[in-house]
Enzyme design. Structure first.
Site, short mmCIF file in Angstrom:
data_model
loop_
_atom_site.label_atom_id
_atom_site.label_comp_id
_atom_site.label_asym_id
_atom_site.label_seq_id
_atom_site.Cartn_x
_atom_site.Cartn_y
_atom_site.Cartn_z
N ALA A 21 0.80 -1.23 0.00
CA ALA A 21 0.00 0.00 0.00
C ALA A 21 0.84 1.28 0.00
O ALA A 21 0.28 2.37 0.11
CB ALA A 21 -0.93 -0.01 1.21
N GLY A 26 -2.29 0.67 -4.30
CA GLY A 26 -2.46 0.46 -2.87
C GLY A 26 -2.58 1.76 -2.11
O GLY A 26 -3.41 1.89 -1.21
N SER A 136 -5.05 -9.34 -13.44
CA SER A 136 -4.62 -8.42 -14.49
C SER A 136 -5.13 -8.91 -15.83
O SER A 136 -5.32 -10.11 -16.04
CB SER A 136 -3.09 -8.34 -14.52
OG SER A 136 -2.62 -7.69 -15.68
N TYR A 163 4.99 -13.28 -15.54
CA TYR A 163 4.01 -12.35 -14.97
C TYR A 163 2.59 -12.79 -15.30
O TYR A 163 1.72 -12.81 -14.44
CB TYR A 163 4.26 -10.94 -15.50
CG TYR A 163 3.26 -9.93 -14.98
CD1 TYR A 163 3.24 -9.56 -13.63
CD2 TYR A 163 2.32 -9.33 -15.82
CE1 TYR A 163 2.32 -8.65 -13.14
CE2 TYR A 163 1.40 -8.42 -15.35
CZ TYR A 163 1.41 -8.07 -14.00
OH TYR A 163 0.49 -7.17 -13.52
#
Length: 291
Positions: A21, A26, A136, A163
């Protein structure tokens, strides 16, 4: 009318744990929730970097050390937490050079998926409401999930596919968690979301020329981090949000726009593959879920 953060009800008395965060999505999520009265625990690898960011956000914002690349740190963090309302699995790495975590996992899979898988399992009995996991649109870029070689022991490392595999795992995990929670009659819910495309620091850590040129391009096709955080905020706070829906922007090939129900790859909807990923994740992390 499109959902917006102004629609969020007062969050006074509710506590949110948000990984990673201290920047990007975040930090944007933290700002909005704190402004709505929530207590936010920023779970970050670098406390020294996170503390001034937390201090600059009005409201009840706290910082706790959490390194998702080290299962010992994940366990230590989990042991220190009491009950709270929402866990937001936000932290992530993208397209970084090959390396391994403290536990020997390929880093993108280890941090993005396994670290969050272990964290969620260790905290689940203290989550009063829901878990939100960020996937994603990149999950569509992998042609398969190498379930027998998740850790890159027997294949060439390709950072973009690593990824994509990690984000596919995030999406499959969130859905499988919801399935298992529902089957057990548990009170908690699990949500999968994606932020679209946004020029965060994810695009500046590849250690290639892309670190210099990607952000201007991303700004053209994506949307600002404050808007990219909308799908997280929606799933984390909307009481009637459907946990079986993959939430995120759906315009311009899902790169931007308001929060809507989004399609996902056929791989991400494969129940047998999801079950096998869950079992492999329990084996690799040593964290077994109890419902």
């Amino acid at each position: 009318m499109a959902w917006k953060p102004a629609d969020i009800a007062d969050q006074t008395g509710r506590t949110f744990v948000i990984t990673g965060a201290n920047g990007g999505l975040g930090a944007e999520t933290t700002k909005v929730l704190a402004a709505k009265g929530a207590t936010v625990i920023m779970a970050c690898r670098n406390k020294a970097k996170a503390e001034p960011i937390a201090a600059a956000i009005p409201g009840d914002v706290r910082v706790a050390a959490l390194d998702l690349a080290d299962l010992a740190s994940v366990r230590e963090f989990a042991e220190q937490q009491g009950e709270f309302d929402v866990l937001v699995n936000n932290a992530g790495l993208m397209n970084v050079p090959f390396s391994r975590t403290a536990d020997g996992f390929e880093t993108q899979f280890g941090v993005n998926h396994l670290g969050h898988f272990a964290l969620t399992g260790l905290l689940l009995d203290r989550v009063r409401d829901r878990v939100v996991t960020l996937a994603s649109i990149a999950h569509k870029q992998t042609p398969k999930l190498w379930i027998d070689d998740l850790n890159y022991e027997n294949r060439r490392y390709q950072r973009n596919l690593a990824y994509a595999q990690a984000k596919l795992a995030n999406l499959m995990f969130a859905r499988e968690l919801q399935r298992r929670l529902g089957e057990a009659g548990a009170k908690q819910k699990s949500y999968a979301v994606h932020p679209g495309v946004s020029a965060t620091d994810l695009f500046a850590r590849t250690e290639t020329l892309l670190d210099r040129v990607s952000k201007p391009v991303i700004r053209l096709i994506g949307h600002p981090p404050a808007k990219a955080a909308h799908s997280t905020l929606f799933a984390a706070t909307e009481p009637d949000a459907d946990p079986t829906v993959y939430w995120g922007p759906n315009r311009l090939m899902q790169s931007q726009g308001p929060v809507e129900a989004c399609p996902s790859s056929s791989l991400s909807r494969n129940p047998e593959l999801s079950r096998r990923l869950w079992e492999e994740s329990e084996r690799m992390t040593g964290v077994a879920y109890e419902f």
